[in-house]
Motif scaffolding. Structure first.
Motif, PDB file in Angstrom:
ATOM      1  N   ALA A   1       0.835  -1.204   0.000  1.00 17.16           N
ATOM      2  CA  ALA A   1       0.000   0.000   0.000  1.00 17.16           C
ATOM      3  C   ALA A   1       0.869   1.253   0.000  1.00 17.16           C
ATOM      4  N   SER A   2       1.979   1.218   0.714  1.00 20.89           N
ATOM      5  CA  SER A   2       2.889   2.370   0.741  1.00 20.89           C
ATOM      6  C   SER A   2       3.547   2.585  -0.617  1.00 20.89           C
ATOM      7  N   VAL A   3       4.021   1.505  -1.214  1.00 21.98           N
ATOM      8  CA  VAL A   3       4.647   1.620  -2.541  1.00 21.98           C
ATOM      9  C   VAL A   3       3.625   2.140  -3.548  1.00 21.98           C
ATOM     10  N   GLY A   4       2.410   1.615  -3.511  1.00 22.50           N
ATOM     11  CA  GLY A   4       1.356   2.095  -4.413  1.00 22.50           C
ATOM     12  C   GLY A   4       1.034   3.568  -4.190  1.00 22.50           C
ATOM     13  N   PHE A   5       0.957   3.984  -2.938  1.00 18.82           N
ATOM     14  CA  PHE A   5       0.678   5.381  -2.614  1.00 18.82           C
ATOM     15  C   PHE A   5       1.760   6.294  -3.182  1.00 18.82           C
ATOM     16  N   TRP A   6       3.033   5.905  -2.976  1.00 16.93           N
ATOM     17  CA  TRP A   6       4.129   6.754  -3.463  1.00 16.93           C
ATOM     18  C   TRP A   6       4.266   6.707  -4.982  1.00 16.93           C
ATOM     19  N   ILE A   7       3.942   5.605  -5.599  1.00 18.26           N
ATOM     20  CA  ILE A   7       3.914   5.568  -7.070  1.00 18.26           C
ATOM     21  C   ILE A   7       2.870   6.547  -7.571  1.00 18.26           C
ATOM     22  N   ALA A   8       1.704   6.562  -6.920  1.00 17.86           N
ATOM     23  CA  ALA A   8       0.651   7.504  -7.319  1.00 17.86           C
ATOM     24  C   ALA A   8       1.101   8.950  -7.115  1.00 17.86           C
ATOM     25  N   LEU A   9       1.795   9.238  -6.034  1.00 21.12           N
ATOM     26  CA  LEU A   9       2.286  10.597  -5.804  1.00 21.12           C
ATOM     27  C   LEU A   9       3.270  11.027  -6.889  1.00 21.12           C
ATOM     28  N   PHE A  10       4.195  10.145  -7.229  1.00 23.17           N
ATOM     29  CA  PHE A  10       5.159  10.474  -8.282  1.00 23.17           C
ATOM     30  C   PHE A  10       4.498  10.544  -9.646  1.00 23.17           C
ATOM     31  N   ALA A  11       3.568   9.630  -9.929  1.00 22.84           N
ATOM     32  CA  ALA A  11       2.920   9.582 -11.241  1.00 22.84           C
ATOM     33  C   ALA A  11       2.050  10.819 -11.498  1.00 22.84           C
ATOM     34  N   THR A  12       1.449  11.364 -10.451  1.00 23.35           N
ATOM     35  CA  THR A  12       0.604  12.557 -10.624  1.00 23.35           C
ATOM     36  C   THR A  12       1.406  13.848 -10.533  1.00 23.35           C
ATOM     37  N   GLY A  13       2.695  13.751 -10.242  1.00 24.92           N
ATOM     38  CA  GLY A  13       3.535  14.944 -10.167  1.00 24.92           C
ATOM     39  C   GLY A  13       3.428  15.696  -8.854  1.00 24.92           C
ATOM     40  N   LYS A  14       2.751  15.125  -7.872  1.00 23.98           N
ATOM     41  CA  LYS A  14       2.626  15.787  -6.577  1.00 23.98           C
ATOM     42  C   LYS A  14       3.953  15.753  -5.822  1.00 23.98           C
ATOM     43  N   VAL A  15       4.784  14.772  -6.138  1.00 21.39           N
ATOM     44  CA  VAL A  15       6.114  14.658  -5.534  1.00 21.39           C
ATOM     45  C   VAL A  15       7.113  14.425  -6.653  1.00 21.39           C
ATOM     46  N   THR A  16       8.224  15.148  -6.588  1.00 19.91           N
ATOM     47  CA  THR A  16       9.300  14.960  -7.564  1.00 19.91           C
ATOM     48  C   THR A  16      10.620  14.934  -6.833  1.00 19.91           C
ATOM     49  N   LEU A  17      11.621  14.412  -7.491  1.00 21.65           N
ATOM     50  CA  LEU A  17      12.971  14.412  -6.900  1.00 21.65           C
ATOM     51  C   LEU A  17      13.739  15.625  -7.348  1.00 21.65           C
TER      52      LEU A  17
END
Length: 151
Positions: free
Chosen positions: A135-151
């Motif tokens: 669930a954590s990996v899925g949540f963070w994939i969604a954050l990165f995929a939507t552009g809400k989080v970037t490196l």
């Protein structure tokens, strides 16, 4: 030091006691006495993740404080929280939250008197651990995929 005769009455150390079935058992069990199993791991992880969530609460208070202290303080907090190390900390806290939630549901089921056989308890422990991770990996994939989080 072990009890070579296997008789609690022969124990000179005082660390063994005879159980009602006559078998000697340690007076105070230790990890080297018990066979490791997943429910032990789940119990330990529940305590660790609960402690980690106290740390998460402190970070949320810091976030709110940074907002209260103005744009410069907030920008500093966001820069630290958005750094690679900050994102790693947030990911770890997400795993803690997701696992602790799943472990709470598992305990709720157990408190209702269901799932208490060793096989179902082990299965529930495995499921709660895997849920926390996936669930954590899925949540963070969604954050990165939507552009809400970037490196």
């Amino acid at each position: 030091m072990s009890n070579p005769s296997g008789d609690a009455a022969d124990d000179q150390t005082g660390r063994f006691v005879a159980q009602p079935n006559g078998r000697p058992r340690p007076l105070s069990p230790h990890l080297q006495v018990w066979r490791w199993h997943v429910t032990m791991l789940a119990s330990i992880l529940t305590r660790i993740t609960g402690s980690a969530l106290y740390f998460a609460t402190a970070l949320i208070v810091l976030w709110l404080g940074a907002m209260a202290f103005g744009p410069e303080a907030y920008a500093t907090f966001v820069a630290l929280a958005g750094s690679p190390l900050g994102l790693l900390v947030w990911f770890g806290l997400t795993v803690s939250l997701m696992y602790h939630f799943a472990a709470g549901v598992r305990h709720l089921v157990w408190d209702a008197g269901a799932g208490l056989t060793p096989k179902s308890a082990n299965t529930a422990s495995h499921l709660s651990i895997w849920f926390g991770i996936l669930a954590s990996v899925g949540f963070w994939i969604a954050l990165f995929a939507t552009g809400k989080v970037t490196l």
